[in-house]
Design a protein around this motif. Sequence first.
Motif, PDB file in Angstrom:
ATOM      1  N   PHE A  72       0.661  -1.418  -0.003  1.00  0.00           N
ATOM      2  CA  PHE A  72       0.068   0.068   0.078  1.00  0.00           C
ATOM      3  C   PHE A  72       0.992   1.279   0.014  1.00  0.00           C
ATOM      4  O   PHE A  72       0.459   2.167  -0.683  1.00  0.00           O
ATOM      5  CB  PHE A  72      -0.920  -0.091   1.159  1.00  0.00           C
ATOM      6  N   LEU A  73       1.789   1.273   0.816  1.00  0.00           N
ATOM      7  CA  LEU A  73       2.838   2.360   0.814  1.00  0.00           C
ATOM      8  C   LEU A  73       4.033   2.315  -0.073  1.00  0.00           C
ATOM      9  O   LEU A  73       4.964   3.118   0.121  1.00  0.00           O
ATOM     10  CB  LEU A  73       3.288   2.699   2.127  1.00  0.00           C
ATOM     11  N   SER A  74       4.099   1.508  -1.005  1.00  0.00           N
ATOM     12  CA  SER A  74       5.166   1.427  -1.859  1.00  0.00           C
ATOM     13  C   SER A  74       4.948   2.700  -2.801  1.00  0.00           C
ATOM     14  O   SER A  74       3.945   3.182  -2.762  1.00  0.00           O
ATOM     15  CB  SER A  74       4.730  -0.092  -2.796  1.00  0.00           C
ATOM     16  N   ALA A  75       6.290   2.902  -3.297  1.00  0.00           N
ATOM     17  CA  ALA A  75       6.374   4.182  -4.236  1.00  0.00           C
ATOM     18  C   ALA A  75       5.584   4.067  -5.179  1.00  0.00           C
ATOM     19  O   ALA A  75       4.845   5.265  -5.819  1.00  0.00           O
ATOM     20  CB  ALA A  75       7.777   4.446  -4.551  1.00  0.00           C
ATOM     21  N   GLU A  76       5.366   2.772  -6.043  1.00  0.00           N
ATOM     22  CA  GLU A  76       4.290   2.963  -7.144  1.00  0.00           C
ATOM     23  C   GLU A  76       2.987   2.808  -6.880  1.00  0.00           C
ATOM     24  O   GLU A  76       2.511   3.769  -7.465  1.00  0.00           O
ATOM     25  CB  GLU A  76       4.541   1.363  -7.699  1.00  0.00           C
ATOM     26  N   ASN A  77       2.477   2.644  -5.586  1.00  0.00           N
ATOM     27  CA  ASN A  77       1.071   2.562  -5.348  1.00  0.00           C
ATOM     28  C   ASN A  77       0.763   4.218  -4.985  1.00  0.00           C
ATOM     29  O   ASN A  77      -0.052   4.470  -5.345  1.00  0.00           O
ATOM     30  CB  ASN A  77       0.762   1.876  -4.274  1.00  0.00           C
ATOM     31  N   ILE A  78       1.734   4.625  -4.081  1.00  0.00           N
ATOM     32  CA  ILE A  78       1.450   6.023  -3.764  1.00  0.00           C
ATOM     33  C   ILE A  78       1.474   7.058  -5.093  1.00  0.00           C
ATOM     34  O   ILE A  78       0.654   8.047  -5.119  1.00  0.00           O
ATOM     35  CB  ILE A  78       2.722   6.481  -2.916  1.00  0.00           C
ATOM     36  N   ALA A 205      14.073  17.589  -9.796  1.00  0.00           N
ATOM     37  CA  ALA A 205      12.730  18.311 -10.097  1.00  0.00           C
ATOM     38  C   ALA A 205      12.041  18.273  -8.910  1.00  0.00           C
ATOM     39  O   ALA A 205      11.303  19.389  -8.466  1.00  0.00           O
ATOM     40  CB  ALA A 205      12.205  17.643 -11.331  1.00  0.00           C
ATOM     41  N   ALA A 206      11.765  17.087  -8.390  1.00  0.00           N
ATOM     42  CA  ALA A 206      10.993  16.881  -7.072  1.00  0.00           C
ATOM     43  C   ALA A 206      11.442  17.632  -5.840  1.00  0.00           C
ATOM     44  O   ALA A 206      10.964  18.120  -5.242  1.00  0.00           O
ATOM     45  CB  ALA A 206      10.710  15.206  -7.148  1.00  0.00           C
ATOM     46  N   TYR A 207      13.096  17.363  -5.782  1.00  0.00           N
ATOM     47  CA  TYR A 207      13.574  17.909  -4.527  1.00  0.00           C
ATOM     48  C   TYR A 207      13.524  19.361  -4.708  1.00  0.00           C
ATOM     49  O   TYR A 207      13.578  20.269  -3.614  1.00  0.00           O
ATOM     50  CB  TYR A 207      15.145  17.342  -4.510  1.00  0.00           C
ATOM     51  N   GLY A 208      13.937  20.127  -5.830  1.00  0.00           N
ATOM     52  CA  GLY A 208      13.859  21.381  -6.245  1.00  0.00           C
ATOM     53  C   GLY A 208      12.423  22.129  -6.161  1.00  0.00           C
ATOM     54  O   GLY A 208      12.338  23.002  -5.318  1.00  0.00           O
ATOM     55  N   LEU A 209      11.411  21.255  -6.411  1.00  0.00           N
ATOM     56  CA  LEU A 209      10.083  21.889  -5.872  1.00  0.00           C
ATOM     57  C   LEU A 209       9.942  22.134  -4.612  1.00  0.00           C
ATOM     58  O   LEU A 209       9.275  22.641  -4.076  1.00  0.00           O
ATOM     59  CB  LEU A 209       8.958  20.966  -6.811  1.00  0.00           C
ATOM     60  N   ALA A 255       7.973  13.295   0.397  1.00  0.00           N
ATOM     61  CA  ALA A 255       6.872  13.410  -0.710  1.00  0.00           C
ATOM     62  C   ALA A 255       7.980  13.164  -2.105  1.00  0.00           C
ATOM     63  O   ALA A 255       7.530  12.380  -2.982  1.00  0.00           O
ATOM     64  CB  ALA A 255       5.839  14.179  -1.085  1.00  0.00           C
ATOM     65  N   ALA A 256       8.678  14.055  -1.969  1.00  0.00           N
ATOM     66  CA  ALA A 256       9.782  14.086  -3.306  1.00  0.00           C
ATOM     67  C   ALA A 256      10.651  12.726  -3.355  1.00  0.00           C
ATOM     68  O   ALA A 256      10.877  12.070  -4.596  1.00  0.00           O
ATOM     69  CB  ALA A 256      10.465  15.367  -3.055  1.00  0.00           C
ATOM     70  N   SER A 257      10.958  12.260  -2.290  1.00  0.00           N
ATOM     71  CA  SER A 257      11.753  11.173  -2.104  1.00  0.00           C
ATOM     72  C   SER A 257      11.084   9.888  -2.607  1.00  0.00           C
ATOM     73  O   SER A 257      11.414   8.925  -3.530  1.00  0.00           O
ATOM     74  CB  SER A 257      12.250  11.011  -0.826  1.00  0.00           C
ATOM     75  N   GLN A 261      11.479   7.597  -6.042  1.00  0.00           N
ATOM     76  CA  GLN A 261      11.832   6.123  -6.037  1.00  0.00           C
ATOM     77  C   GLN A 261      11.121   5.512  -7.102  1.00  0.00           C
ATOM     78  O   GLN A 261      11.224   4.090  -7.474  1.00  0.00           O
ATOM     79  CB  GLN A 261      11.206   5.627  -4.708  1.00  0.00           C
ATOM     80  N   TYR A 262      10.080   6.063  -7.777  1.00  0.00           N
ATOM     81  CA  TYR A 262       9.211   5.354  -8.892  1.00  0.00           C
ATOM     82  C   TYR A 262       9.704   5.981 -10.355  1.00  0.00           C
ATOM     83  O   TYR A 262      10.664   5.592 -11.082  1.00  0.00           O
ATOM     84  CB  TYR A 262       7.807   5.504  -8.544  1.00  0.00           C
ATOM     85  N   LYS A 263       9.061   7.080 -10.949  1.00  0.00           N
ATOM     86  CA  LYS A 263       9.208   7.615 -12.129  1.00  0.00           C
ATOM     87  C   LYS A 263       9.696   8.994 -12.089  1.00  0.00           C
ATOM     88  O   LYS A 263      10.001   9.492 -12.960  1.00  0.00           O
ATOM     89  CB  LYS A 263       8.051   7.442 -12.867  1.00  0.00           C
ATOM     90  N   GLY A 264       9.352   9.597 -10.821  1.00  0.00           N
ATOM     91  CA  GLY A 264       9.781  11.021 -10.909  1.00  0.00           C
ATOM     92  C   GLY A 264       8.591  11.945 -10.302  1.00  0.00           C
ATOM     93  O   GLY A 264       7.524  11.256 -10.068  1.00  0.00           O
ATOM     94  N   MET A 265       8.675  13.081 -10.589  1.00  0.00           N
ATOM     95  CA  MET A 265       7.419  13.888 -10.340  1.00  0.00           C
ATOM     96  C   MET A 265       6.824  13.943 -11.334  1.00  0.00           C
ATOM     97  O   MET A 265       6.864  14.125 -12.368  1.00  0.00           O
ATOM     98  CB  MET A 265       8.159  15.361 -10.083  1.00  0.00           C
TER      99      MET A 265
END
Length: 424
Positions: A72-78, A205-209, A255-257, A261-265
């Motif tokens: 449920f809390l895997s990066a892909e599902n989130i 991108a995610a960390y910058g945001l 959230a950025a992390s 872990q999946y595809k990015g932002m």
Amino acid sequence: MAKHKAGPVVNPGAAGDAIPAVDPRLLVREEGLSGYVGEFKRKLRAGDLGSLPVIIGLVVICAIFQSLNANFLSAENINNIAVTMVATGMMAVGIIFVLLLGEIDLSVGSVSGVSGAIVAVLAVTHGVNEWLAVLAAIAGGALIGSIHGFFFAKIGAPAFAVTLSGLLFWSGFMLQLLGSNGTINLDSEGVVGKLTTYYFSDVAAAYGLAAVAVAVYFLSAFLDARRRSAAGVPSRPLSEVLLRTGLLAVVAFTAASVFNQYKGMPLAVLLFLLVLVGTDFLLRRTGFGRKIFALGGSVEASRRAGINVDMIRIAVFAIAGTFAAVGGLFWASKIAAANQSAGAGDLLMNVIAAAVIGGTSLFGGRGRTWNALLGVMVITSIQYGLALQGIATPIQYMITGAVLLATVVIDSVTRKTQKTAGRA
């Protein structure tokens, strides 16, 4: 006869004994931690906890589903939850504007279907530039909302009846646009197709945001506190600003992390956050937003204050139609098509539920567009959690309906508690 010069009557004793009025918020902040604890207890008794119950509920939901299924809390599902929730969330932003007036819009589901159909017919069937088709769909949603607002504000028809009629009419209009085939496939690499499939894969991108969001929040809160302090009105101390900034930083970078872990932002999430920031500024920092809250509090008082009630109502329904159209584009992107089932099913219920569960009052005058984010996270998390457990769709409907009922009951009890405490 002697003339006496008139002068002010002074009572030194009374002046010396007078106690200057002090804003209670100043006392809370001066008392430090104990002051905040006391303020929390007071808000608890008055039923004024804001979004805290929703946040606690979301944490509990995640804990339960994670204990039942480790994915449920895997990066892909989130990531899937985050992208899926945007369509409903966009529509919930629009419905929040209507709820702030103490009204309802039942047509947002069918309007979202119309927007997808407009894009598909123009871009695919008639070969119109897709950007123009998107703009036409959004403008169509604004026009539809304005029509509803006109009948409500100018003619005096109840919003419930007007938008219920709109639900039926625009559903039929969508079917007419799609024609006998009923489904028009969209280019998955086109403008609409990429709304839910494009990711910013660079980790920066995610960390910058996240960094920009934290920095902007801190500067905004710090400068606002300085401005309020200079004006002699209650303001947050630097320690509180730093604490709030720290909490936001934890959430944002976590959230950025997870995204990285999946595809990015996801582009969809970025657009949703920009909409939330923009609409929150509109409601809380502009005269237009203050007029909406005033109108939700009292129509008659708003009229006496010189507010153009009819224009505000029409504008609010136009906003709801606009965001319904935007949400429809995200739904069309999700399935890469416009079809006859668009806007049907439990979509309308989920949109209203997201707004109400997030903390927007059904009775008007209370709410923020950020409530759409919290509410849609709860709704979508429940749906994905139940799906992972293989729970049948009818049971999902029942559970979501029960959550909505509980939220409405809490909202009603809160209003009664606030009236008892003299806050309503």
